[in-house]
Design an enzyme around this catalytic site. Structure first.
Site, short mmCIF file in Angstrom:
data_model
loop_
_atom_site.label_atom_id
_atom_site.label_comp_id
_atom_site.label_asym_id
_atom_site.label_seq_id
_atom_site.Cartn_x
_atom_site.Cartn_y
_atom_site.Cartn_z
N GLN A 27 0.85 -1.20 0.00
CA GLN A 27 0.00 0.00 0.00
C GLN A 27 0.88 1.24 0.00
O GLN A 27 2.11 1.16 0.05
CB GLN A 27 -0.92 0.01 1.24
N GLY A 28 0.23 2.40 -0.05
CA GLY A 28 0.93 3.67 0.16
C GLY A 28 2.09 3.91 -0.80
O GLY A 28 2.00 3.64 -2.00
N VAL A 75 10.40 -7.71 7.39
CA VAL A 75 11.76 -7.25 7.12
C VAL A 75 12.66 -7.25 8.36
O VAL A 75 13.84 -6.93 8.26
CB VAL A 75 11.80 -5.85 6.45
N ASN A 101 11.45 0.26 1.56
CA ASN A 101 10.38 1.22 1.83
C ASN A 101 9.56 0.88 3.07
O ASN A 101 8.98 1.77 3.69
CB ASN A 101 9.48 1.30 0.59
N TYR A 167 10.65 7.61 15.64
CA TYR A 167 10.55 7.53 14.18
C TYR A 167 11.68 8.33 13.52
O TYR A 167 12.41 7.81 12.67
CB TYR A 167 9.19 8.08 13.74
N LYS A 171 14.81 6.98 11.23
CA LYS A 171 14.98 7.41 9.83
C LYS A 171 16.32 8.11 9.62
O LYS A 171 16.87 8.08 8.50
CB LYS A 171 13.81 8.32 9.43
N PRO A 197 10.80 11.57 1.83
CA PRO A 197 9.50 12.14 1.49
C PRO A 197 9.02 13.11 2.56
O PRO A 197 9.31 12.95 3.75
CB PRO A 197 8.57 10.91 1.44
N VAL A 200 2.98 12.50 2.51
CA VAL A 200 2.41 11.87 1.31
C VAL A 200 1.08 11.21 1.70
O VAL A 200 0.96 10.65 2.81
CB VAL A 200 3.38 10.80 0.75
N THR A 202 -1.12 8.64 2.25
CA THR A 202 -1.06 7.17 2.37
C THR A 202 -1.85 6.75 3.63
O THR A 202 -2.15 7.59 4.48
CB THR A 202 0.39 6.67 2.56
P1 NAI Z 1 2.02 2.66 5.05
O1 NAI Z 1 1.84 2.35 6.50
O2 NAI Z 1 0.86 3.16 4.32
O3 NAI Z 1 2.64 1.39 4.32
C1 NAI Z 1 3.73 0.72 4.88
C2 NAI Z 1 3.84 -0.66 4.29
O4 NAI Z 1 4.94 -1.34 4.95
C3 NAI Z 1 2.60 -1.53 4.52
O5 NAI Z 1 2.29 -2.22 3.33
C4 NAI Z 1 3.01 -2.47 5.64
O6 NAI Z 1 2.31 -3.71 5.61
C5 NAI Z 1 4.50 -2.64 5.35
N1 NAI Z 1 5.24 -3.07 6.54
C6 NAI Z 1 5.19 -2.54 7.78
N2 NAI Z 1 5.99 -3.23 8.61
C7 NAI Z 1 6.57 -4.21 7.87
C8 NAI Z 1 7.51 -5.23 8.17
N3 NAI Z 1 7.98 -5.42 9.40
N4 NAI Z 1 7.90 -6.04 7.16
C9 NAI Z 1 7.41 -5.89 5.89
N5 NAI Z 1 6.52 -4.94 5.57
C10 NAI Z 1 6.11 -4.11 6.55
O7 NAI Z 1 3.22 3.71 4.98
P2 NAI Z 1 3.62 4.79 3.85
O8 NAI Z 1 3.10 6.08 4.25
O9 NAI Z 1 3.35 4.25 2.53
O10 NAI Z 1 5.21 4.84 4.10
C11 NAI Z 1 6.13 4.07 3.35
C12 NAI Z 1 7.53 4.49 3.77
O11 NAI Z 1 7.69 5.89 3.54
C13 NAI Z 1 7.80 4.26 5.25
O12 NAI Z 1 9.14 3.87 5.44
C14 NAI Z 1 7.57 5.64 5.84
O13 NAI Z 1 8.26 5.82 7.04
C15 NAI Z 1 8.10 6.52 4.74
N6 NAI Z 1 7.59 7.87 4.76
C16 NAI Z 1 6.25 8.12 4.62
C17 NAI Z 1 5.78 9.42 4.63
C18 NAI Z 1 4.36 9.75 4.41
O14 NAI Z 1 4.01 10.94 4.51
N7 NAI Z 1 3.48 8.82 4.09
C19 NAI Z 1 6.70 10.55 4.83
C20 NAI Z 1 8.09 10.17 4.97
C21 NAI Z 1 8.50 8.88 4.93
#
Ligand code: NAI
Length: 271
Positions: A27-28, A75, A101, A167, A171, A197, A200, A202
């Site tokens: 997702q996201g 992971v 990611n 967090y 990071k 990022p 975003v 998500t």
């Molecule tokens: P999200 O929570 O919507 O998606 C995260 C995904 O990672 C999910 O599919 C989840 O099942 C998977 N996941 C979580 N723990 C896991 C594990 N132990 N092993 C395998 N998969 C795992 O998050 P989003 O917003 O898409 O974020 C993605 C990345 O971007 C993250 O690293 C987040 O910290 C980073 N990020 C996001 C921002 C935002 O505004 N959405 C801003 C800055 C960084």
């Protein structure tokens, strides 16, 4: 200010014949990156704890004419990673690129952050990219692939909101990891870079806004509006907009970029 729609639709051949592994692609942002890679011609393996949602991403990739494999993987688990990379290479061949990611984010003031909460952020957000990078880099070296690693860090590594102690620190660790990966993998022709990022759109951000809204007695929209007022471009980013930069770093066009961390943040770090 609304996001441009057309940029998410573009297709090209920059990753033709590439096999890219994306963690957290269910997702996201991870889904956005995985689909964007396929729009550039890549076959994609998705490693995620949520294999049902990852299957939906895979189905969209197949609709674009590319191959997609899902391996349910945590992971933080070395054995699971080893098995996943074995499956990925058996199914789709040598790996050319990795996007670390997968991540978690809980907004808790530092004085209320438990040791377990701190450790969990570091396990998923920092140890995860270390373990997966190590395994994939070994595979690239064995296969003679001069590949690329892209780590999804965050603007929170440099300018975290209140409540993002664990967090933001995890990071920031990703940025240090990226620098060392770049230096140590140079000899094998492998590059390593990070993307930071901003906010975003998500499920992670939706949850964050809902929790913050409840705590402050305001609406989620108000929380988001306040968050976006801290970015020069006052709208949330789209996952595909992170994907565009990931494709650049994974493709030949990014061949002279390494050890870099690129903010894709609507100007948050400069606001
Ligand atoms: P999200 O929570 O919507 O998606 C995260 C995904 O990672 C999910 O599919 C989840 O099942 C998977 N996941 C979580 N723990 C896991 C594990 N132990 N092993 C395998 N998969 C795992 O998050 P989003 O917003 O898409 O974020 C993605 C990345 O971007 C993250 O690293 C987040 O910290 C980073 N990020 C996001 C921002 C935002 O505004 N959405 C801003 C800055 C960084």
């Amino acid at each position: 200010m609304s996001a441009p729609q057309s940029s998410a639709e573009q297709t090209d051949e920059r990753l033709a014949d590439h096999h890219i592994v994306v963690t957290g692609g269910a997702q996201g942002i991870g889904r956005g990156i995985a689909i964007r890679c396929a729009r550039s011609g890549a076959d994609v393996t998705i490693l995620d704890v949520d294999s049902a949602a990852a299957a939906e991403t895979a189905s969209r990739i197949r609709d674009l004419g590319c191959e997609a494999v899902v391996v349910e993987t945590d992971v933080t688990d070395q054995e699971a990673i080893d098995a996943a990379i074995e499956t990925a290479t058996a199914e789709l061949g040598p790996i050319h690129g990795l996007v670390n990611n997968a991540g978690i984010q809980r907004s808790v003031p530092l004085l209320e952050t438990s040791e377990a909460e701190w450790d969990r952020h570091f396990a998923v957000n920092a140890k995860g990219p270390f373990l997966v990078s190590k395994r994939v880099a070994e595979q690239m070296i064995d296969d003679g692939i001069e590949g690329s690693i892209v780590n999804v860090s965050s603007v929170g590594a440099e300018r975290p909101f209140s409540g993002q102690g664990a967090y933001g620190a995890s990071k920031a660790a990703v940025l240090a990891l990226t620098t060392v990966l770049a230096k140590e993998l140079k000899a094998h022709g492998i590059t390593a870079n990070a993307i930071k990022p901003g906010t975003v759109d998500t499920p992670m951000v939706e949850e964050w806004a809902d929790e913050k809204a409840e705590a402050k007695g305001v609406t989620s929209d108000e929380v988001l509006e306040e968050a976006m007022s801290t970015h020069i471009l006052d709208r949330p980013g789209r996952p595909a907009e992170i994907g565009h930069v990931a494709v650049l770093l994974l493709s030949e066009e990014g061949s002279w970029i390494t050890g870099e961390s690129i903010a894709v943040d609507g100007g948050y770090l400069k606001a």
